[in-house]
Design a protein around this motif. Structure first.
Motif, mmCIF file in Angstrom:
data_model
loop_
_atom_site.group_PDB
_atom_site.id
_atom_site.type_symbol
_atom_site.label_atom_id
_atom_site.label_comp_id
_atom_site.label_asym_id
_atom_site.label_seq_id
_atom_site.Cartn_x
_atom_site.Cartn_y
_atom_site.Cartn_z
ATOM 1 N N GLN A 1 15.129 4.332 62.499
ATOM 2 C CA GLN A 1 13.986 4.482 61.599
ATOM 3 C C GLN A 1 13.352 5.867 61.722
ATOM 4 O OE1 GLN A 1 11.928 0.799 63.014
ATOM 5 N NE2 GLN A 1 11.592 0.442 60.851
ATOM 6 N N ALA A 2 13.225 6.345 62.953
ATOM 7 C CA ALA A 2 12.611 7.656 63.173
ATOM 8 C C ALA A 2 13.448 8.758 62.541
ATOM 9 C CB ALA A 2 12.434 7.911 64.664
ATOM 10 N N TRP A 3 14.774 8.698 62.729
ATOM 11 C CA TRP A 3 15.636 9.699 62.103
ATOM 12 C C TRP A 3 15.540 9.619 60.572
ATOM 13 C CZ3 TRP A 3 16.995 13.835 64.299
ATOM 14 C CH2 TRP A 3 17.423 13.898 65.637
ATOM 15 N N ALA A 4 15.464 8.411 60.043
ATOM 16 C CA ALA A 4 15.354 8.245 58.592
ATOM 17 C C ALA A 4 14.063 8.878 58.081
ATOM 18 C CB ALA A 4 15.403 6.765 58.209
ATOM 19 N N ASN A 5 12.950 8.676 58.794
ATOM 20 C CA ASN A 5 11.677 9.255 58.381
ATOM 21 C C ASN A 5 11.658 10.765 58.506
ATOM 22 O OD1 ASN A 5 10.783 6.723 57.828
ATOM 23 N ND2 ASN A 5 9.274 6.610 59.453
ATOM 24 N N LEU A 6 12.521 11.306 59.360
ATOM 25 C CA LEU A 6 12.656 12.761 59.466
ATOM 26 C C LEU A 6 13.625 13.314 58.426
ATOM 27 C CD1 LEU A 6 12.755 13.194 63.358
ATOM 28 C CD2 LEU A 6 10.968 14.013 61.804
ATOM 29 N N GLY A 7 14.228 12.413 57.631
ATOM 30 C CA GLY A 7 15.141 12.850 56.583
ATOM 31 C C GLY A 7 16.559 13.079 57.065
ATOM 32 N N GLU A 8 16.866 12.703 58.303
ATOM 33 C CA GLU A 8 18.203 12.907 58.860
ATOM 34 C C GLU A 8 19.009 11.625 58.681
ATOM 35 O OE1 GLU A 8 19.353 15.699 59.851
ATOM 36 O OE2 GLU A 8 17.503 16.877 59.903
ATOM 37 N N SER A 9 19.590 11.471 57.501
ATOM 38 C CA SER A 9 20.226 10.199 57.144
ATOM 39 C C SER A 9 21.459 9.892 57.991
ATOM 40 C CB SER A 9 20.593 10.196 55.657
ATOM 41 O OG SER A 9 21.486 11.251 55.353
ATOM 42 N N GLU A 10 22.266 10.915 58.329
ATOM 43 C CA GLU A 10 23.478 10.649 59.097
ATOM 44 C C GLU A 10 23.141 10.140 60.496
ATOM 45 O OE1 GLU A 10 26.423 10.543 57.741
ATOM 46 O OE2 GLU A 10 25.424 11.131 55.877
ATOM 47 N N ALA B 1 21.483 4.495 51.606
ATOM 48 C CA ALA B 1 22.534 4.629 50.590
ATOM 49 C C ALA B 1 21.941 4.907 49.215
ATOM 50 C CB ALA B 1 23.387 3.359 50.552
ATOM 51 N N GLU B 2 20.848 4.214 48.904
ATOM 52 C CA GLU B 2 20.199 4.409 47.607
ATOM 53 C C GLU B 2 19.609 5.816 47.492
ATOM 54 O OE1 GLU B 2 17.492 1.676 44.594
ATOM 55 O OE2 GLU B 2 17.521 1.235 46.740
ATOM 56 N N GLU B 3 19.001 6.300 48.592
ATOM 57 C CA GLU B 3 18.453 7.655 48.594
ATOM 58 C C GLU B 3 19.544 8.686 48.374
ATOM 59 O OE1 GLU B 3 15.456 9.083 48.914
ATOM 60 O OE2 GLU B 3 14.368 7.191 48.870
ATOM 61 N N LYS B 4 20.740 8.417 48.890
ATOM 62 C CA LYS B 4 21.865 9.348 48.753
ATOM 63 C C LYS B 4 22.571 9.210 47.414
ATOM 64 C CE LYS B 4 24.428 10.042 52.438
ATOM 65 N NZ LYS B 4 25.278 9.777 53.618
#
Length: 523
Positions: free
Chosen positions: A401-410, A437-440
């Motif tokens: 979740q933290a990586w996702a909120n930082l925009g680091e999807s991988e 996946a939807e964001e990408k």
């Protein structure tokens, strides 16, 4: 429906030139569907005819359309291409950064400058560029009101602009459904909004602080055209994702000229990664990277080169720690390999676990960091939990979740998958993967993941609503309606005041009305 490559290319180029909007390859199918929907409405036979209609915006003559018909069609197309989804106080990490760090700094500086220069009133200017339906500038206005008790003694400008005129009309109306408040604390909603039946109206004092206007960031000649000088903060989130690199560079240069020396640009996470930042200085805070116009007016131009890592500044929560970091340290911060190694390397999964209290206190601290928007610290704390408990689902998922909120999807995907190795039936892990996946732009993957959630939890109302939204965007109205009707059946089985799982403080009766309203829009 499809169209040939030549007319597709011509339409995309024309749209990019006129608006700065970039149509990505993964969006081509959706783009074609939208173009053909306009053909049907205008009763045109071919995409080539539609191209001619758009082209006439720069011409004086017209055969079957008046001159302003072309201008109106551009407005309709822009509204179709830029439908934005937003809500109040979106992205808690950046909101907390603005409220707790950036705004207090600017307020103190501007108040001191006023006293020093013997001005009548201190001034604060904030611009929400790409404000959609207005939730963001109103959120900023609430924060300003909270931080400045002597508001009447200040000159305040909070401006919201968007290319979509329909969004601006809604923003000026200032009335919102409960869905826009899914991240708002009840006391904030009660204090700054007034309930109007099933909707909420922004308080008059807050509305007075905000002005709205339509603006094409790519085409219009700000700051001079609109007298947008000396802006303290520009918030432009989830806008650059629509732009090509040329448009991004153009807008960034205009933003630089618009900002006051020392002013900040706040963009969406990773939106400007790898872009030419010109003279803007990137600064890393725990919750986000922001971009600052230097206090020194004589800063040399970057001559078109991308900003290097050596120009980055790292800022912490403690004012005394807000110092420059050497290039080596900054490079380590930006390297995903250095920030987070594979947690189970070098440690056997069969090792005896550490005492429960040892990792629980660290996990609790990681959760505190996460909820306060300090995602980098949350990751580091969660990493310690993983070292102590290599099969700890919550630690892996919190890291994801933290990586996702930082925009680091991988990175987010990596840790989500590791969480699923611990618990492969976790509904929330599949939710996060679906949203990534939807964001990408990978709608097929997103649909597959939401279907997986439905398979695991047939009563998951959220999954039905999410997949319905994707079907609707694809133009598959029958399937969208089918998913919504299933969600309705599930909602009817809940008590009216029961909170719906996965939705922040929304009752079954409230969500039921929203779903019915969406269904009523389908013909």
């Amino acid at each position: 429906m499809t169209m040939n490559d030549l007319i597709m290319h011509n339409l995309i180029q024309l749209i990019s030139t006129h608006t700065g909007i970039q149509i990505r390859k993964q969006d081509y199918k959706d783009f074609c569907n939208k173009i053909y929907s306009r053909l049907k409405i205008l009763k045109l036979n071919t995409p080539e005819q539609y191209y001619e209609v758009l082209l006439k915006v720069s011409q004086l003559q017209s055969v079957s359309y008046k001159e302003n018909d072309s201008i109106n069609e551009w407005k309709e197309l822009v509204m179709l291409l830029t439908i934005g989804e937003t809500y109040f106080f979106r992205d808690r990490g950046q909101i907390n950064l603005i409220k707790n760090k950036i705004l207090p700094e600017l307020i103190t500086k501007n108040r001191n400058n006023c006293h020093k220069n013997k001005d009548k009133k201190p001034c604060l200017k904030i611009w929400s560029a790409g404000c959609s339906s207005g939730e963001e500038p109103y959120s900023l206005a609430i924060i300003v009101k909270q931080l400045i008790p002597d508001l009447s003694d200040w000159n305040i400008l909070i401006l919201g602009t968007d290319i979509n005129p329909e969004s601006i009309e809604k923003a000026q109306e200032g009335i919102y459904d409960s869905w826009s408040f899914r991240q708002v604390e009840p006391q904030i909603q009660k204090q700054y909004f007034h309930q109007r039946k099933m909707r909420w109206e922004v308080d008059r004092q807050i509305r007075k602080l905000v002005k709205f206007r339509c603006m094409n960031l790519s085409q219009e000649a700000f700051p001079n055209q609109f007298d947008l000088h000396n802006i303290d903060i520009i918030v432009c989130r989830n806008v650059f994702i629509y732009f090509n690199s040329v448009a991004i560079a153009t807008v960034l240069e205009k933003f630089y000229q618009t900002l006051i020396p020392g002013g900040y640009l706040i963009a969406g996470h990773t939106e400007l990664h790898g872009q030419n930042l010109g003279q803007l200085q990137p600064i890393i805070f725990p919750g986000s990277v922001v971009y600052q116009r230097s206090e020194n007016l004589q800063v040399a131009s970057s001559s078109g080169s991308n900003s290097s890592a050596s120009k980055l500044l790292l800022k912490s929560d403690s004012p005394q720690e807000n110092t420059s970091i050497k290039q080596k340290s900054v490079l380590n911060l930006n390297s995903s390999k250095n920030v987070m190694q594979t947690p189970t390397q070098g440690r056997s999964l069969s090792q005896n676990p550490a005492p429960e209290t040892a990792y629980q206190s660290v996990l609790k601290q990681a959760e505190i960091f996460f909820h306060s928007g300090e995602y980098a610290r949350a990751i580091q704390a969660a990493k310690q939990v993983i070292l102590l408990q290599p099969k700890h689902f919550d630690a892996y998922f919190l890291t994801a979740q933290a990586w996702a909120n930082l925009g680091e999807s991988e990175q987010a995907i990596q840790y989500c998958q590791q969480a699923l190795q611990v618990d492969n039936l976790s509904e929330k892990a599949y939710y996060l993967l679906a949203h990534i996946a939807e964001e990408k732009g990978d709608k097929e993957q997103a649909k597959a993941l939401f279907k997986k959630i439905i398979y695991l939890t047939p009563s998951s109302i959220g999954a039905y609503l999410e997949i319905s939204s994707i079907y609707a965007k694809e133009g598959d109205i029958d399937r969208a309606k089918k998913m919504l009707n299933t969600a309705l059946e599930l909602l009817n089985n809940l008590s009216a005041e029961e909170y719906v799982e996965s939705y922040h403080k929304i009752t079954a009766s409230e969500l039921l009305l929203q779903v019915k309203a969406i269904l009523s829009t389908f013909k």
